[in-house]
Design a protein around this motif. Sequence first.
Motif, PDB file in Angstrom:
ATOM      1  N   LEU A 121       0.821  -1.201   0.000  1.00 32.39           N
ATOM      2  CA  LEU A 121       0.000   0.000   0.000  1.00 32.39           C
ATOM      3  C   LEU A 121       0.863   1.261   0.000  1.00 32.39           C
ATOM      4  N   SER A 122       0.438   2.246  -0.786  1.00 27.36           N
ATOM      5  CA  SER A 122       1.188   3.493  -0.942  1.00 27.36           C
ATOM      6  C   SER A 122       1.300   4.264   0.369  1.00 27.36           C
ATOM      7  N   LYS A 123       2.350   5.088   0.473  1.00 28.78           N
ATOM      8  CA  LYS A 123       2.514   5.981   1.620  1.00 28.78           C
ATOM      9  C   LYS A 123       1.821   7.330   1.403  1.00 28.78           C
ATOM     10  N   ARG A 124       1.255   7.542   0.224  1.00 26.66           N
ATOM     11  CA  ARG A 124       0.563   8.809  -0.006  1.00 26.66           C
ATOM     12  C   ARG A 124      -0.613   8.959   0.977  1.00 26.66           C
ATOM     13  N   LYS A 125      -0.766  10.177   1.485  1.00 25.13           N
ATOM     14  CA  LYS A 125      -1.794  10.456   2.497  1.00 25.13           C
ATOM     15  C   LYS A 125      -1.660   9.457   3.652  1.00 25.13           C
ATOM     16  N   GLU A 126      -0.443   9.374   4.153  1.00 22.91           N
ATOM     17  CA  GLU A 126      -0.117   8.397   5.201  1.00 22.91           C
ATOM     18  C   GLU A 126      -0.955   8.622   6.456  1.00 22.91           C
ATOM     19  N   SER A 127      -1.308   7.525   7.104  1.00 21.40           N
ATOM     20  CA  SER A 127      -2.077   7.550   8.346  1.00 21.40           C
ATOM     21  C   SER A 127      -1.698   6.317   9.152  1.00 21.40           C
ATOM     22  N   PRO A 128      -2.009   6.306  10.443  1.00 22.46           N
ATOM     23  CA  PRO A 128      -1.756   5.096  11.233  1.00 22.46           C
ATOM     24  C   PRO A 128      -2.443   3.864  10.657  1.00 22.46           C
ATOM     25  N   GLN A 129      -3.636   4.053  10.079  1.00 19.81           N
ATOM     26  CA  GLN A 129      -4.344   2.921   9.495  1.00 19.81           C
ATOM     27  C   GLN A 129      -3.597   2.368   8.279  1.00 19.81           C
ATOM     28  N   LYS A 130      -3.104   3.254   7.396  1.00 21.34           N
ATOM     29  CA  LYS A 130      -2.371   2.795   6.228  1.00 21.34           C
ATOM     30  C   LYS A 130      -1.069   2.108   6.631  1.00 21.34           C
ATOM     31  N   ALA A 131      -0.387   2.667   7.629  1.00 19.57           N
ATOM     32  CA  ALA A 131       0.852   2.048   8.108  1.00 19.57           C
ATOM     33  C   ALA A 131       0.575   0.657   8.664  1.00 19.57           C
ATOM     34  N   SER A 132      -0.530   0.512   9.378  1.00 18.70           N
ATOM     35  CA  SER A 132      -0.892  -0.794   9.929  1.00 18.70           C
ATOM     36  C   SER A 132      -1.239  -1.778   8.823  1.00 18.70           C
ATOM     37  N   LYS A 133      -1.894  -1.308   7.757  1.00 22.45           N
ATOM     38  CA  LYS A 133      -2.232  -2.190   6.644  1.00 22.45           C
ATOM     39  C   LYS A 133      -0.969  -2.684   5.936  1.00 22.45           C
ATOM     40  N   ARG A 134       0.027  -1.806   5.783  1.00 24.75           N
ATOM     41  CA  ARG A 134       1.290  -2.250   5.184  1.00 24.75           C
ATOM     42  C   ARG A 134       1.982  -3.287   6.063  1.00 24.75           C
ATOM     43  N   LEU A 135       1.919  -3.066   7.367  1.00 23.26           N
ATOM     44  CA  LEU A 135       2.509  -4.036   8.285  1.00 23.26           C
ATOM     45  C   LEU A 135       1.802  -5.383   8.155  1.00 23.26           C
ATOM     46  N   MET A 136       0.487  -5.369   8.004  1.00 20.65           N
ATOM     47  CA  MET A 136      -0.247  -6.616   7.806  1.00 20.65           C
ATOM     48  C   MET A 136       0.150  -7.272   6.487  1.00 20.65           C
ATOM     49  N   GLN A 137       0.380  -6.456   5.446  1.00 23.51           N
ATOM     50  CA  GLN A 137       0.825  -7.007   4.174  1.00 23.51           C
ATOM     51  C   GLN A 137       2.197  -7.673   4.313  1.00 23.51           C
ATOM     52  N   SER A 138       3.078  -7.066   5.099  1.00 27.70           N
ATOM     53  CA  SER A 138       4.393  -7.677   5.286  1.00 27.70           C
ATOM     54  C   SER A 138       4.267  -9.006   6.015  1.00 27.70           C
ATOM     55  N   LYS A 139       3.365  -9.083   6.975  1.00 24.84           N
ATOM     56  CA  LYS A 139       3.141 -10.346   7.682  1.00 24.84           C
ATOM     57  C   LYS A 139       2.539 -11.386   6.742  1.00 24.84           C
ATOM     58  N   GLY A 140       1.675 -10.934   5.839  1.00 21.74           N
ATOM     59  CA  GLY A 140       1.136 -11.859   4.844  1.00 21.74           C
ATOM     60  C   GLY A 140       2.208 -12.377   3.912  1.00 21.74           C
ATOM     61  N   LEU A 141       3.131 -11.501   3.511  1.00 22.59           N
ATOM     62  CA  LEU A 141       4.222 -11.931   2.633  1.00 22.59           C
ATOM     63  C   LEU A 141       5.129 -12.923   3.348  1.00 22.59           C
ATOM     64  N   VAL A 142       5.343 -12.727   4.630  1.00 20.47           N
ATOM     65  CA  VAL A 142       6.121 -13.702   5.407  1.00 20.47           C
ATOM     66  C   VAL A 142       5.464 -15.080   5.318  1.00 20.47           C
ATOM     67  N   LYS A 143       4.160 -15.131   5.503  1.00 19.10           N
ATOM     68  CA  LYS A 143       3.443 -16.412   5.413  1.00 19.10           C
ATOM     69  C   LYS A 143       3.648 -17.049   4.042  1.00 19.10           C
ATOM     70  N   GLY A 144       3.589 -16.229   2.998  1.00 20.28           N
ATOM     71  CA  GLY A 144       3.773 -16.764   1.660  1.00 20.28           C
ATOM     72  C   GLY A 144       5.156 -17.322   1.446  1.00 20.28           C
ATOM     73  N   VAL A 145       6.171 -16.535   1.790  1.00 22.70           N
ATOM     74  CA  VAL A 145       7.555 -16.959   1.559  1.00 22.70           C
ATOM     75  C   VAL A 145       7.901 -18.190   2.391  1.00 22.70           C
ATOM     76  N   GLN A 146       7.262 -18.353   3.526  1.00 23.56           N
ATOM     77  CA  GLN A 146       7.519 -19.526   4.352  1.00 23.56           C
ATOM     78  C   GLN A 146       7.041 -20.816   3.694  1.00 23.56           C
ATOM     79  N   GLN A 147       6.298 -20.720   2.605  1.00 26.95           N
ATOM     80  CA  GLN A 147       5.920 -21.912   1.844  1.00 26.95           C
ATOM     81  C   GLN A 147       7.083 -22.444   1.015  1.00 26.95           C
ATOM     82  N   PHE A 148       8.120 -21.631   0.834  1.00 31.17           N
ATOM     83  CA  PHE A 148       9.287 -22.030   0.067  1.00 31.17           C
ATOM     84  C   PHE A 148      10.286 -22.788   0.934  1.00 31.17           C
ATOM     85  N   ASP A 149      11.174 -23.537   0.267  1.00 33.27           N
ATOM     86  CA  ASP A 149      12.394 -23.984   0.916  1.00 33.27           C
ATOM     87  C   ASP A 149      13.178 -22.738   1.323  1.00 33.27           C
TER      88      ASP A 149
END
Length: 287
Positions: free
Chosen positions: A176-204
């Motif tokens: 998610l973009s940083k344009r018009k940044e807010s605590p909610q947008k920052a939290s959504k990006r953090l959730m996206q990073s946690k989701g990407l961790v879950k995805g990458v953990q499917q790999f060797d």
Amino acid sequence: MSRLRIFVSVVFVILFAVVSTLASAEKTLRVATLNSEWFWTPHDGHVDGSRFNKGDPSVSDYDKKLGFYRELILDQSLDLVAFIEIENKQVAKEIVDALGEGWSYAFKQGRDTATGQDVAFVWKDAEQIKVTDFGFPSGHVDGYKPKRLSKVLGLTLRYRIGDTDKDVSFATAHFLSKRKESPQKASKRLMQSKGLVKGVQQFDQARIVVLGDFNDFRASPVLKTLEKQLELRNASVSCDSVEHKAKRKLRYMIDHVLYKGFSCQRYQSISTAPYSDHPIIIAELVL
């Protein structure tokens, strides 16, 4: 010939063979992430993006942009590029068609129907083993609904190095973009990073490269989550050729190359103006 000379000659031959074997057991990969900024094709008769899009460019403007990226990739001798902000599968195909023989692409349709933006990989000289969207995983932060990834792609490639095959897994995403940044947008990006961790953990987990437009700084919780939970290093600070003065300037980069299972020889940031407001980020990794 004296015994000493014979001994020295034999030792020299053995050392030469050992060095040659070690050299042949290594491979240097030049990988890059490139936010190509609204890279839409005029050749598909359709404009992706139901709410936000810039429309199709003219054929002439598209060909100029495609030609610019082609020359950049070839001039920099890149082995793999994660393309961010492309319109669809056809753009990925047109990129590899322009690059020529030996190039391939991977694409999975994303979930961002509002902008129509997607991501893709293009690469050369490796065997495709796996392509995945990881099921578009989500992350969670207390106080918010879980946030799923909408633009994410995973790829496993097999490289032949000497007499050995080695697999490398890659993942890219657009947060998610940083344009018009807010605590909610920052939290959504953090959730996206946690989701990407879950995805990458499917790999060797032996050899992994995670690269893309994460829209946050290397000291942010977003990047620290990726680095710590996946045990990755950030090329902007870990590559040997990144000088101390340059590192200070790189703290505000939002495009990143993270890796493990390699050594990093070089990091580059090259302007892609006027075709994108993002630089291309290149890391030279030794496998």
